[in-house]
Every structure is written in C-alpha cells, then in structure tokens.
Design an enzyme around this catalytic site. Structure first.
Site, PDB file in Angstrom:
ATOM      1  N   SER A 187       0.798  -1.230   0.000  1.00 23.36           N
ATOM      2  CA  SER A 187       0.000   0.000   0.000  1.00 23.36           C
ATOM      3  C   SER A 187       0.827   1.276   0.000  1.00 23.36           C
ATOM      4  O   SER A 187       0.355   2.308  -0.451  1.00 23.36           O
ATOM      5  CB  SER A 187      -0.934   0.008   1.214  1.00 23.36           C
ATOM      6  OG  SER A 187      -0.181  -0.080   2.399  1.00 23.36           O
ATOM      7  N   HIS A 215      -5.525  -4.192  -1.274  1.00 23.78           N
ATOM      8  CA  HIS A 215      -5.388  -3.129  -2.292  1.00 23.78           C
ATOM      9  C   HIS A 215      -5.429  -3.693  -3.711  1.00 23.78           C
ATOM     10  O   HIS A 215      -5.164  -2.958  -4.663  1.00 23.78           O
ATOM     11  CB  HIS A 215      -4.089  -2.345  -2.082  1.00 23.78           C
ATOM     12  CG  HIS A 215      -4.143  -1.453  -0.881  1.00 23.78           C
ATOM     13  ND1 HIS A 215      -4.668  -0.167  -0.920  1.00 23.78           N
ATOM     14  CD2 HIS A 215      -3.787  -1.670   0.396  1.00 23.78           C
ATOM     15  CE1 HIS A 215      -4.597   0.365   0.288  1.00 23.78           C
ATOM     16  NE2 HIS A 215      -4.073  -0.523   1.111  1.00 23.78           N
ATOM     17  N   LYS A 246     -12.427  -1.026   1.119  1.00 22.44           N
ATOM     18  CA  LYS A 246     -11.735  -0.216   0.108  1.00 22.44           C
ATOM     19  C   LYS A 246     -12.558  -0.273  -1.193  1.00 22.44           C
ATOM     20  O   LYS A 246     -13.597   0.377  -1.264  1.00 22.44           O
ATOM     21  CB  LYS A 246     -10.288  -0.691  -0.062  1.00 22.44           C
ATOM     22  CG  LYS A 246      -9.483  -0.640   1.263  1.00 22.44           C
ATOM     23  CD  LYS A 246      -8.008  -0.881   1.046  1.00 22.44           C
ATOM     24  CE  LYS A 246      -7.268  -1.226   2.340  1.00 22.44           C
ATOM     25  NZ  LYS A 246      -7.262  -0.182   3.355  1.00 22.44           N
TER      26      LYS A 246
HETATM   27  C1  LIG Z   1      -2.905  -4.398   3.122  1.00 29.04           C
HETATM   28  C2  LIG Z   1      -3.952  -4.112   4.143  1.00 29.04           C
HETATM   29  N1  LIG Z   1      -4.424  -5.123   4.901  1.00 29.04           N
HETATM   30  C3  LIG Z   1      -5.374  -4.920   5.835  1.00 29.04           C
HETATM   31  C4  LIG Z   1      -5.894  -3.666   6.061  1.00 29.04           C
HETATM   32  C5  LIG Z   1      -6.947  -3.478   7.119  1.00 29.04           C
HETATM   33  O1  LIG Z   1      -8.179  -3.334   6.503  1.00 29.04           O
HETATM   34  P1  LIG Z   1      -9.482  -3.026   7.366  1.00 29.04           P
HETATM   35  O2  LIG Z   1      -9.673  -1.545   7.301  1.00 29.04           O
HETATM   36  O3  LIG Z   1     -10.583  -3.787   6.711  1.00 29.04           O
HETATM   37  O4  LIG Z   1      -9.209  -3.518   8.746  1.00 29.04           O
HETATM   38  C6  LIG Z   1      -5.446  -2.585   5.306  1.00 29.04           C
HETATM   39  C7  LIG Z   1      -5.989  -1.237   5.562  1.00 29.04           C
HETATM   40  O5  LIG Z   1      -5.349  -0.241   5.564  1.00 29.04           O
HETATM   41  C8  LIG Z   1      -4.451  -2.807   4.318  1.00 29.04           C
HETATM   42  O6  LIG Z   1      -3.976  -1.794   3.584  1.00 29.04           O
END
Ligand SMILES: Cc1ncc(COP(=O)(O)O)c(C=O)c1O
Length: 399
Positions: A187, A215, A246
């Site tokens: 990310s 992502h 997202k």
């Molecule tokens: C790669 C990744 N995994 C997990 C998450 C966590 O997602 P959630 O908002 O559904 O907890 C994010 C959120 O920023 C993320 O970018």
C-alpha cells in the site's frame, strides 16, 4: 485516570506537534467520491481514498444497505455461533469466495481481524510464519499475536526478495507448517508481489501461501479479482484475505478465503469470530451489492486502470518522479517527513486532498505523498489536481 499516564500522553502529544507528525483529522460532510465536502474548505478533490471503484456512493450499494437495515435490523446483537448468523452473511461469503476463486470464505468485521485470525488460529508451536518486511501492520501484528498465543516461530524476509525467502524456507524445513504471508499490492509503494515466483517457491518448500489482497481486490486483473487474476493464477493461492472497506464499497469488514476446511476451522476457533459480533447486515448487504456490481461492470476496473495510467504519465511529464508501477497507488518520494507534510498541506490549500506519509509508516528518508486514483475521477478532476501539483511543485522547487 493516573496522573502519571495522563501527563506522559500529553507530553508525547506535544512532541508529535513539535516534530510535525501530529495527525489532524479532516472532517468530511459528504460521501467519499471524486470530490468531497471538507469542513472549513468546501469542495476538494480527494486523491487519498481507497474508494478505488467509486462504489461507496454507488446508488445500488447504498440501496442494498438501506434494504438490509429494514429487513435484518441493526445487527446480530451477539456473536454468530451464539445468536445466529444472518442469511446475508452466507450470501456475502459465497460472493467473496466466488470473486477471488476460492472454495469458501468467512467474513470478519475488518481485514485487520481477518489477518489476525489466520496464523494465531491455524498454527501451533511446531510451525512458522514467514512475512514480507513491508507487509501491512495488521500482518506484522498477526505474526506477533500468533507467536504470543501459539509459541510458533516467526521470520521476516527482505521485501519481495525471493532468494532471502528461499533461505528462510530452507532454514525452516523442520517446521510442521511454513506459512508465507505477503501483501498482494503493497500500500505504500503501489508495487505488486511477485506471485508466480512466490507460488513456485512455496510449492517447492511445501509451504502455505497467504496473500492479503486488500489493495488488489477490485483493482488488479481484468475483472478486479485481484493479484491472482493479474497473473492468470486464480485458484492457485492457498489463503487470500481482503477488505470490504476499500474497493468493495468502502464501509468496513474483511474476509478470509480458502479451502472449506480453513474457513470451517476459523469459524470454530478464530477468537475474533467467537468473541465479537458479526459484520452489521447493512455493511454485509452493501459489500455484497459491490461485489455484484463489480462482477457485472468490468468497465469500472478498466476506467480505474486508465485513470491511474493517465495520472501517472502526466505527473512524470510535469517533472515529478513517482515510484514506477501500474496500480492506482502512485507515491511521490520527497525524503523528509516535514517536506511530505508541507506538500500535502499546500495541496490541500489548493483544493486537493493527498496525505503525506513519513517515518515510521515508511522508512526514514523516504517520506512521500501518496496519490490514489479512483475510477470515480473524471479527466477534469485529474487535470485540476495535476494543475495544483504543478503549482505546488514549482513553489517547493521540486520540478
Ligand atoms: C494491506 C492491508 N491489509 C489490511 C488492512 C486493514 O483493513 P481493514 O480496514 O478492513 O481492517 C489494510 C488497511 O489499511 C491494508 O492496507
């Protein structure tokens, strides 16, 4: 409240302000869309949202949430195995599994919870988790939690470094299970994990591969099915986790997708399942509507990709040097944290909302502003944002 604690927190907060790393929350008074209404600033173009497909304000997605509120009420009022699970959860989980090409899936209230559930539930003392150095914080914490709970071993391999991973796998040959975890799309970099090589390596070392596609879902592949579709490898990743917060509507929630046994075992034993409420039915229904929209509108994914390419190419033409890549995450490295924060402040004053990231979120000396393009942006939105980048870049003597 302890005065010692209170005083320490206040001192640290003051230090965050002095160091220029204090995060001020911008208040929005409109749905996430290409432009948002920001309190005190009016309409601004948003280039820092994960609303990749623009589905959070899609009428079908909003309607589905409203209908679920009428049909199911506000929520489960307890955990699923105790008080029942709504039929909308079953429908959502079938859709998540179908989307990513797995036999089954299980939803969680966040992808954070989904990631935390996997190693701590599936592994034991004789096992090991091997994680990419740049994995998301939820994976880092998932490995720490698994170690604390199960006493499994943990290891970290250098970012996307297959030789280093191979060494770590070879060193762990006596472990009962080797679980390798990587982000599908990183990310902060916008880069894509080398999936074909990872799958081959894991097969050679009889390791289980888990990919966090938060992502990549809705973003990569012709139909937005994620990293596996991007590489023509749907069905070849052992465990996929992803978020519903997202591209898939942007509300909240996450899921684990994998074999029937993996999902059933998590249903039986994952602590975030056993001791926490299920996704609210409104969110489950909006997420399901988002998946159904994605399945019938691949042109949204194409639009996202075209916008990302357009924005990246124009930024380069202006003289910026974004990290190379093909995802809608387009980071411009500036170096010092204060420079990234200053650029993001100036862009906001110019009507463009882009967040600056510094240490410790990214390595020291690699502070950046991270642009995220959405399918919802029109070319007019992107051109207006690029004009602001030009003005700010010239003012800061970056271009
Ligand atoms: C790669 C990744 N995994 C997990 C998450 C966590 O997602 P959630 O908002 O559904 O907890 C994010 C959120 O920023 C993320 O970018």
């Amino acid at each position: 409240m302890s005065i010692v604690l209170e005083r320490r927190l206040e001192e640290e907060l003051e230090r965050f302000v002095r160091d220029g790393v204090y995060k001020r929350l911008n208040l929005l008074d409109s749905p996430q869309a290409a432009r948002v209404t920001m309190e005190g600033r009016g309409s601004v173009i948003i280039l820092s949202s994960n609303n990749y497909l623009g589905l959070s304000a899609q009428p079908e997605v909003i309607e589905a949430g409203k209908a679920a509120l009428d049909r199911y009420g506000a929520g489960t009022a307890s955990v699923r195995f105790i008080c029942g699970t709504f039929t909308i959860h079953r429908a959502l989980e079938a859709a998540c599994a179908r989307l990513v090409g797995s036999a089954a899936s299980l939803s969680f209230v966040s992808a954070w919870n989904a990631n935390e559930a996997v190693p701590a539930t599936l592994l034991g003392e004789q096992d090991i988790v091997i994680s990419d150095q740049l994995n998301h914080a939820s994976i880092i914490d998932a490995a720490r939690l698994a170690k604390a709970i199960t006493k499994c071993q943990t290891a970290v391999y250098r970012h996307a470094d297959l030789a280093d991973l191979e060494q770590k796998l070879a060193a762990a040959h006596d472990r009962r299970v080797r679980l390798v975890i990587t982000d599908g799309v990183f990310s902060m970099e916008g880069s894509i994990a080398p999936l074909p090589e990872l799958v081959a390596l894991c097969r050679r070392h009889d390791a289980v591969l888990m990919v966090d596609d938060s992502h990549a879902t809705g973003v990569l592949g012709a139909k937005g099915r994620g990293t596996a579709e991007h590489f023509g490898m749907v069905g070849e990743v052992d465990i996929i986790t992803s978020t519903l917060g997202k591209a898939l509507g942007g509300a909240a929630g996450g899921f684990v997708a994998g074999s029937a046994a993996v999902c059933d075992y998590l249903t039986q034993r994952a602590r975030p399942q056993l001791f926490s409420n299920a996704l609210p039915p409104t969110v489950a229904a909006s997420s399901l509507a988002s998946i159904e929209y994605l399945e019938t509108h691949p042109e949204r994914v194409r639009g996202l990709r075209d916008n990302a390419r357009y924005f990246r190419e124009r930024l380069i033409e202006l003289g910026f040097k974004p990290l190379p890549g093909e995802t809608p995450i387009i980071p411009v490295i500036l170096g010092e944290t204060a420079d990234a924060i200053r650029m993001s402040d100036l862009l906001l004053a110019d009507g463009v909302f882009v967040t600056g990231f510094g240490f410790p979120v990214v390595p020291q000396g690699q502070a950046r502003v991270r642009c995220q393009v959405s399918a919802a942006h029109t070319r007019e939105d992107l051109d207006e944002a690029l004009a602001a980048f030009k003005r700010v870049g010239q003012r800061l003597k970056l271009i």
